[in-house]
Design an enzyme around this catalytic site. Structure first.
Site, PDB file in Angstrom:
ATOM      1  N   TYR A 187       2.883 116.125 -55.291  1.00 29.50           N
ATOM      2  CA  TYR A 187       2.058 115.049 -55.862  1.00 29.50           C
ATOM      3  C   TYR A 187       1.282 115.608 -57.066  1.00 29.50           C
ATOM      4  O   TYR A 187       1.336 115.045 -58.163  1.00 29.50           O
ATOM      5  CB  TYR A 187       1.094 114.502 -54.800  1.00 29.50           C
ATOM      6  N   GLU A 230     -10.514  92.888 -34.004  1.00 29.08           N
ATOM      7  CA  GLU A 230     -10.458  94.136 -34.773  1.00 29.08           C
ATOM      8  C   GLU A 230     -11.768  94.896 -34.608  1.00 29.08           C
ATOM      9  O   GLU A 230     -12.827  94.290 -34.402  1.00 29.08           O
ATOM     10  CB  GLU A 230     -10.226  93.839 -36.251  1.00 29.08           C
ATOM     11  N   LYS A 260     -15.147  96.687 -35.456  1.00 29.86           N
ATOM     12  CA  LYS A 260     -16.110  96.461 -36.544  1.00 29.86           C
ATOM     13  C   LYS A 260     -16.501  97.840 -37.092  1.00 29.86           C
ATOM     14  O   LYS A 260     -17.239  98.590 -36.467  1.00 29.86           O
ATOM     15  CB  LYS A 260     -17.333  95.733 -36.001  1.00 29.86           C
TER      16      LYS A 260
HETATM   17  C1  LIG Z   1     -16.212  87.500 -41.907  1.00 31.16           C
HETATM   18  C2  LIG Z   1     -16.475  88.961 -41.713  1.00 31.16           C
HETATM   19  C3  LIG Z   1     -17.696  89.503 -42.152  1.00 31.16           C
HETATM   20  C4  LIG Z   1     -17.933  90.867 -41.974  1.00 31.16           C
HETATM   21  C5  LIG Z   1     -16.947  91.670 -41.367  1.00 31.16           C
HETATM   22  C6  LIG Z   1     -17.139  93.075 -41.169  1.00 31.16           C
HETATM   23  C7  LIG Z   1     -16.130  93.818 -40.557  1.00 31.16           C
HETATM   24  C8  LIG Z   1     -16.287  95.289 -40.338  1.00 31.16           C
HETATM   25  N1  LIG Z   1     -17.476  95.856 -40.518  1.00 31.16           N
HETATM   26  O1  LIG Z   1     -15.311  95.963 -39.979  1.00 31.16           O
HETATM   27  C9  LIG Z   1     -14.919  93.221 -40.162  1.00 31.16           C
HETATM   28  C10 LIG Z   1     -14.727  91.860 -40.351  1.00 31.16           C
HETATM   29  O2  LIG Z   1     -13.595  91.247 -39.973  1.00 31.16           O
HETATM   30  C11 LIG Z   1     -15.738  91.066 -40.954  1.00 31.16           C
HETATM   31  N2  LIG Z   1     -15.521  89.722 -41.140  1.00 31.16           N
END
Ligand SMILES: Cc1ccc2cc(C(N)=O)cc(O)c2n1
Length: 323
Positions: free
Chosen positions: A35, A113, A115
Site C-alpha cells: 500500500y 445495533e 450504541k
Molecule cells: C437516530 C439515531 C440517533 C443517534 C444514534 C446513535 C447511535 C450510536 N451512538 O451508535 C446509533 C444510532 O443508530 C443512532 N440513531
C-alpha cells in the site's frame, strides 16, 4: 501525458479498494508495504503532474494546513438524540406505545445495533463526492470538521460504484477502538503528554483539532447508522437494508447489527450483547432499537427531541475509569 494519467487512475483504484478492504471490511488484501509503495508512487506522480490530484485521491488523507476556527453548519434535517430505556419494562412500554400508535395488534420488527460511545456526525455527499462533514452540535447547528474527517480511513472520499444519489447525507458515529485508545495513551504517557480518560473523550479531542495532520495520526473509525437528506434516489424501505446499501457504497456498518421479529427478541439481543460488552473492540453504552419499516417510522414521527420510532436501551454505567 495520457499514460501518466492512466497510471494515476490505476493507482487510485488499487489504493481505494485496498482502503475499503482494510478500514471498512476489516479484511486487508494488500500488505501495508505494498500500500505504502503505491501511495508513494501516486504522490510522486501528483507532484510531477498536479492536474492529476483529485478531491478523492488517497493522497488527500494526510491532513491539510491548520484552520483558525471551525465554520458553523446548519443541519437541514435535524440530528435528533434518542429516548432512553433503563430496564426491560421501559422497553416493553416503548413497544406498546409504538403498536398503540400504529393501531397494530401484530408484533413490530426492530433493527438492533450497539450504541457506540463516540461522536455523532453528518457527512454530505454531492454527486458521490464528500462535500462536508459536521458534528451534531445541538442537533440543528454543528461545526464543519471536514478537514479532520477526511483523514479517517473508513470515511469514503467518494461513494463506491455508480448510480449513487445526487445528494446523500450519511449519519454515523466516530469512535476510537479500545486497542487504539490504549496505544494512544501509552505513547502519550511515554512522551509526557496528557492522556485521555476514555475512548469517547479521545475521539472528541481528536476531532476538535484545528490541525488535521494531528487527527490523521489518531486511530479513529466511522460507523454509519443512518441517513438524513437524500435527493435523486429511492432507498430501501427497511432500516437494515439501508445500512447494507451504505456498506456497498463504501461505509463501515456495525457487524453486530441484527433484525428482531418482536420486542421479546430485542430483550434477548440486549441481554446477549450485555454479556459480550467487555469483549467488544469498542466501547458501547447501550443498544439502539429502531422500528425497521421506514413507512412505519414515518407514521410514528418524532416528539420534541427524539424519534417515536427509536429507543436506546442503556447498560448500567461502567465503573469510572481507573487511572
Ligand atoms: C437516530 C439515531 C440517533 C443517534 C444514534 C446513535 C447511535 C450510536 N451512538 O451508535 C446509533 C444510532 O443508530 C443512532 N440513531
Amino acid at each position: 501525458p495520457a499514460e501518466k494519467r492512466e497510471r494515476a487512475q490505476e493507482l487510485h483504484e488499487i489504493l481505494q479498494r485496498a482502503n475499503y478492504q482494510y478500514y471498512v471490511l476489516d479484511n486487508p488484501e494488500l500488505p501495508d508495504s505494498e500500500y505504502d509503495r503505491r501511495l508513494r508512487e501516486l504522490q510522486e506522480l501528483e507532484r510531477e503532474y498536479p492536474e492529476l490530484v483529485t478531491q478523492d485521491s488517497p493522497t488527500q488523507r494526510v491532513g491539510a494546513e491548520p484552520l483558525s476556527s471551525f465554520a458553523e453548519v446548519r443541519h437541514e434535517v435535524p440530528m435528533l438524540s434518542l429516548d432512553n430505556a433503563f430496564d426491560d419494562d421501559e422497553l416493553l412500554e416503548f413497544d406498546r406505545r409504538v403498536r398503540d400508535r400504529l393501531n397494530s395488534k401484530d408484533p413490530v420488527e426492530y433493527a438492533c445495533e450497539p450504541k457506540l460511545d463516540g461522536i455523532a456526525i453528518s457527512l454530505l455527499y454531492r454527486d458521490g463526492m464528500l462535500e462536508r462533514a459536521a458534528t451534531r452540535g445541538d442537533g440543528t447547528t454543528g461545526e464543519d470538521i471536514t478537514q479532520n474527517v477526511r483523514t479517517i480511513g473508513s470515511v469514503p472520499l467518494r461513494l463506491l460504484h455508480n448510480g449513487v444519489p445526487k445528494v446523500l447525507e450519511v449519519r454515523g458515529e466516530i469512535y476510537m477502538p479500545k486497542a487504539g485508545f490504549a496505544e494512544l495513551n501509552k505513547k502519550a504517557a511515554e512522551a509526557g503528554e496528557k492522556t485521555f480518560v476514555n475512548p469517547r473523550n479521545a475521539a472528541a479531542g481528536s476531532l476538535r483539532q484545528l490541525d488535521s495532520r494531528i487527527t490523521a495520526k489518531r486511530p479513529l473509525q466511522l460507523c454509519a447508522y443512518g441517513v438524513g437528506l437524500v435527493e435523486g434516489a429511492t432507498l430501501p424501505d427497511r432500516h437494515t437494508e439501508i445500512l447494507k446499501q451504505l456498506n456497498r457504497w463504501g461505509f463501515r456498518i456495525n457487524s453486530e447489527m441484527a433484525e428482531a421479529r418482536d420486542i421479546q427478541a430485542c430483550i434477548e439481543y440486549h441481554k446477549k450483547l450485555g454479556e459480550k460488552r467487555e469483549q467488544l473492540p469498542y466501547d458501547i453504552d447501550g443498544i439502539v432499537f429502531k422500528v425497521n419499516e421506514i413507512g412505519l417510522q414515518r407514521r410514528l414521527g418524532f416528539v420534541a427531541r427524539a424519534p417515536r420510532w427509536a429507543m436506546a436501551y442503556k447498560f448500567p454505567a461502567q465503573e469510572e475509569m481507573t487511572e
